[in-house]
Design a protein around this motif. Sequence first.
Motif, PDB file in Angstrom:
ATOM      1  N   ALA A   1      -6.200   1.917  -6.980  1.00 39.70           N
ATOM      2  CA  ALA A   1      -5.362   0.846  -7.510  1.00 39.70           C
ATOM      3  C   ALA A   1      -5.035   1.201  -8.957  1.00 39.70           C
ATOM      4  N   PRO A   2      -4.073   0.511  -9.561  1.00 44.27           N
ATOM      5  CA  PRO A   2      -3.801   0.776 -10.974  1.00 44.27           C
ATOM      6  C   PRO A   2      -5.034   0.488 -11.833  1.00 44.27           C
ATOM      7  N   ALA A   3      -5.262   1.302 -12.842  1.00 42.20           N
ATOM      8  CA  ALA A   3      -6.382   1.075 -13.753  1.00 42.20           C
ATOM      9  C   ALA A   3      -6.245  -0.302 -14.386  1.00 42.20           C
ATOM     10  N   GLY A   4      -7.366  -0.971 -14.571  1.00 42.18           N
ATOM     11  CA  GLY A   4      -7.339  -2.313 -15.154  1.00 42.18           C
ATOM     12  C   GLY A   4      -7.282  -3.425 -14.126  1.00 42.18           C
ATOM     13  N   THR A   5      -7.260  -3.076 -12.841  1.00 45.72           N
ATOM     14  CA  THR A   5      -7.308  -4.106 -11.804  1.00 45.72           C
ATOM     15  C   THR A   5      -8.590  -4.922 -11.995  1.00 45.72           C
ATOM     16  N   PRO A   6      -8.490  -6.258 -12.030  1.00 52.61           N
ATOM     17  CA  PRO A   6      -9.666  -7.092 -12.302  1.00 52.61           C
ATOM     18  C   PRO A   6     -10.849  -6.768 -11.395  1.00 52.61           C
ATOM     19  N   GLN A   7     -12.035  -6.806 -11.967  1.00 54.93           N
ATOM     20  CA  GLN A   7     -13.243  -6.485 -11.214  1.00 54.93           C
ATOM     21  C   GLN A   7     -13.432  -7.412 -10.027  1.00 54.93           C
ATOM     22  N   SER A   8     -13.016  -8.670 -10.185  1.00 53.17           N
ATOM     23  CA  SER A   8     -13.159  -9.625  -9.078  1.00 53.17           C
ATOM     24  C   SER A   8     -12.351  -9.185  -7.861  1.00 53.17           C
ATOM     25  N   ILE A   9     -11.177  -8.595  -8.093  1.00 47.63           N
ATOM     26  CA  ILE A   9     -10.334  -8.118  -6.996  1.00 47.63           C
ATOM     27  C   ILE A   9     -10.926  -6.848  -6.398  1.00 47.63           C
ATOM     28  N   VAL A  10     -11.400  -5.963  -7.259  1.00 46.51           N
ATOM     29  CA  VAL A  10     -12.059  -4.741  -6.781  1.00 46.51           C
ATOM     30  C   VAL A  10     -13.245  -5.102  -5.892  1.00 46.51           C
ATOM     31  N   ASP A  11     -14.016  -6.093  -6.317  1.00 44.01           N
ATOM     32  CA  ASP A  11     -15.186  -6.514  -5.532  1.00 44.01           C
ATOM     33  C   ASP A  11     -14.774  -7.086  -4.180  1.00 44.01           C
ATOM     34  N   GLN A  12     -13.688  -7.880  -4.184  1.00 47.73           N
ATOM     35  CA  GLN A  12     -13.215  -8.448  -2.914  1.00 47.73           C
ATOM     36  C   GLN A  12     -12.720  -7.346  -1.980  1.00 47.73           C
TER      37      GLN A  12
ATOM     38  N   VAL B   1       0.857  -1.180   0.000  1.00 51.76           N
ATOM     39  CA  VAL B   1       0.000   0.000   0.000  1.00 51.76           C
ATOM     40  C   VAL B   1       0.893   1.230   0.000  1.00 51.76           C
ATOM     41  N   VAL B   2       0.858   1.985  -1.079  1.00 57.32           N
ATOM     42  CA  VAL B   2       1.674   3.186  -1.206  1.00 57.32           C
ATOM     43  C   VAL B   2       0.932   4.367  -0.601  1.00 57.32           C
ATOM     44  N   VAL B   3       1.587   5.053   0.321  1.00 59.09           N
ATOM     45  CA  VAL B   3       1.098   6.320   0.872  1.00 59.09           C
ATOM     46  C   VAL B   3       2.043   7.396   0.347  1.00 59.09           C
ATOM     47  N   PRO B   4       1.570   8.297  -0.505  1.00 57.96           N
ATOM     48  CA  PRO B   4       2.480   9.254  -1.142  1.00 57.96           C
ATOM     49  C   PRO B   4       2.845  10.455  -0.279  1.00 57.96           C
ATOM     50  N   PHE B   5       2.926  10.224   1.021  1.00 60.68           N
ATOM     51  CA  PHE B   5       3.298  11.259   1.973  1.00 60.68           C
ATOM     52  C   PHE B   5       4.212  10.627   3.024  1.00 60.68           C
TER      53      PHE B   5
ATOM     54  N   LYS C   1       6.016   6.945   0.079  1.00 62.19           N
ATOM     55  CA  LYS C   1       6.759   7.559  -1.023  1.00 62.19           C
ATOM     56  C   LYS C   1       6.344   9.019  -1.126  1.00 62.19           C
ATOM     57  N   GLY C   2       6.828   9.827  -0.170  1.00 57.86           N
ATOM     58  CA  GLY C   2       6.450  11.227  -0.119  1.00 57.86           C
ATOM     59  C   GLY C   2       7.165  12.064  -1.160  1.00 57.86           C
ATOM     60  N   GLY C   3       6.623  13.251  -1.393  1.00 55.81           N
ATOM     61  CA  GLY C   3       7.264  14.189  -2.308  1.00 55.81           C
ATOM     62  C   GLY C   3       6.336  14.693  -3.383  1.00 55.81           C
ATOM     63  N   ALA C   4       6.545  15.964  -3.760  1.00 59.19           N
ATOM     64  CA  ALA C   4       5.851  16.592  -4.877  1.00 59.19           C
ATOM     65  C   ALA C   4       4.331  16.515  -4.742  1.00 59.19           C
TER      66      ALA C   4
ATOM     67  N   LEU D   1       4.723  11.669  -6.659  1.00 54.25           N
ATOM     68  CA  LEU D   1       5.675  10.565  -6.829  1.00 54.25           C
ATOM     69  C   LEU D   1       5.056   9.221  -6.482  1.00 54.25           C
ATOM     70  N   GLY D   2       4.433   9.142  -5.326  1.00 54.57           N
ATOM     71  CA  GLY D   2       3.837   7.883  -4.902  1.00 54.57           C
ATOM     72  C   GLY D   2       2.633   7.491  -5.735  1.00 54.57           C
ATOM     73  N   THR D   3       1.813   8.465  -6.090  1.00 53.57           N
ATOM     74  CA  THR D   3       0.624   8.166  -6.896  1.00 53.57           C
ATOM     75  C   THR D   3       1.020   7.680  -8.277  1.00 53.57           C
ATOM     76  N   ASP D   4       2.034   8.305  -8.849  1.00 54.53           N
ATOM     77  CA  ASP D   4       2.533   7.875 -10.166  1.00 54.53           C
ATOM     78  C   ASP D   4       3.100   6.461 -10.101  1.00 54.53           C
ATOM     79  N   ASN D   5       3.752   6.136  -8.981  1.00 54.49           N
ATOM     80  CA  ASN D   5       4.292   4.786  -8.805  1.00 54.49           C
ATOM     81  C   ASN D   5       3.192   3.738  -8.863  1.00 54.49           C
ATOM     82  N   VAL D   6       2.076   4.026  -8.221  1.00 56.97           N
ATOM     83  CA  VAL D   6       0.941   3.098  -8.248  1.00 56.97           C
ATOM     84  C   VAL D   6       0.334   3.035  -9.643  1.00 56.97           C
ATOM     85  N   ALA D   7       0.162   4.185 -10.267  1.00 61.74           N
ATOM     86  CA  ALA D   7      -0.448   4.231 -11.601  1.00 61.74           C
ATOM     87  C   ALA D   7       0.323   3.390 -12.612  1.00 61.74           C
TER      88      ALA D   7
END
Length: 335
Positions: free
Chosen positions: A268-279, A43-47, A77-80, A84-90
């Motif tokens: 989460a990154p775009a395209g994460t399977p719907q089954s995982i999103v539902d869980q 779990v990335v926290v961008p702060f 992953k703090g900064g900017a 920085l952290g949000t881009d890492n997840v994306a």
Amino acid sequence: MKTSITRRTVLQGLAAVGGGCLPGAGAIAQAGKAAWPARPIRVVVPFNAGGATDIIARTLGEALAQRVGQPVVIDNKGGAAGILGTDNVAKSPADGHTLLVSLSTSMLINQFLYAKLPYNPQKDLELITQIAAAPVTLVVHPSVPAGNMKELLAYVKAHKGKLSYGSWGVGSYAHLGGAYMSKTMDADMIHSAYKGEAPMIQDLLGGQLQLCFSSALNTKPFIDAGRLKAIGVTGRERMEILPQLPTIHEQGVQDDAYSIAGWVAMGAPAGTPQSIVDQLSAHVAEIAKEPKMLERIRGAGFMPLMNSPAAFRENYRRDLPIWKSLVELAGAKLD
């Protein structure tokens, strides 16, 4: 000899066999689908560690780990301004093993502030849940002769070019909300941007500023001690840790700029399977009932939401034009 197989024959056969008599039926149904999670979840926290967002993420992570049977590791992953952290997840694999816990700043507002944002939050992120709404308090120095929002607006209007307001950075709600007040009241207030809320509050206490928007976590001790005067709360619901303080909206000043509130959310990154999103959504719904989770959210001055992906998407669509308008009105642009 020609054999005729009717729908009735098939149904009778299935009834005779029964699902419970088919060894491995569950395995066959799951063929080709890898179990999730198959390894620890990051779990990335961008702060930086220690802030309210980080504390909420760690509490949520602990509860999620117990439910999924895998470790949940918090990666700061703090900064900017969270970029920085949000881009890492994306840019991470969309397999449910990398998640984001961040603020509306990096997940929504930054796309209007930055000319060259390295990710597109509307295209590169999957919205899982808004963990909490994050309204802020509007406070003034005790020397300001105003006890409510309408009195403050009248005071600001009558003292054109003579007042200063603070923020914890360009593009923050404190900046955008103050700029909106200044523009709509034709007040020409001076904006002072700080690196964080603590130095801003110190200058407000010292009288170098006359007003600011700030989190209840930072203002409540000084409100309680009488060193700051509380005017109101953004959003449309009172804070549980300041139940006596009315919202700006209920004081009759119902501009969207004051009725909106930031939030803490999971993505989460775009395209994460719907089954995982539902869980994930199902787990969050259960975690939302846990006293420890609720205590941490409320203790930070936030309001628990823990809503569904569909509700999150709807709120995002509703909030987006308001934030865009606020950024444009403030003239806030960053490289």
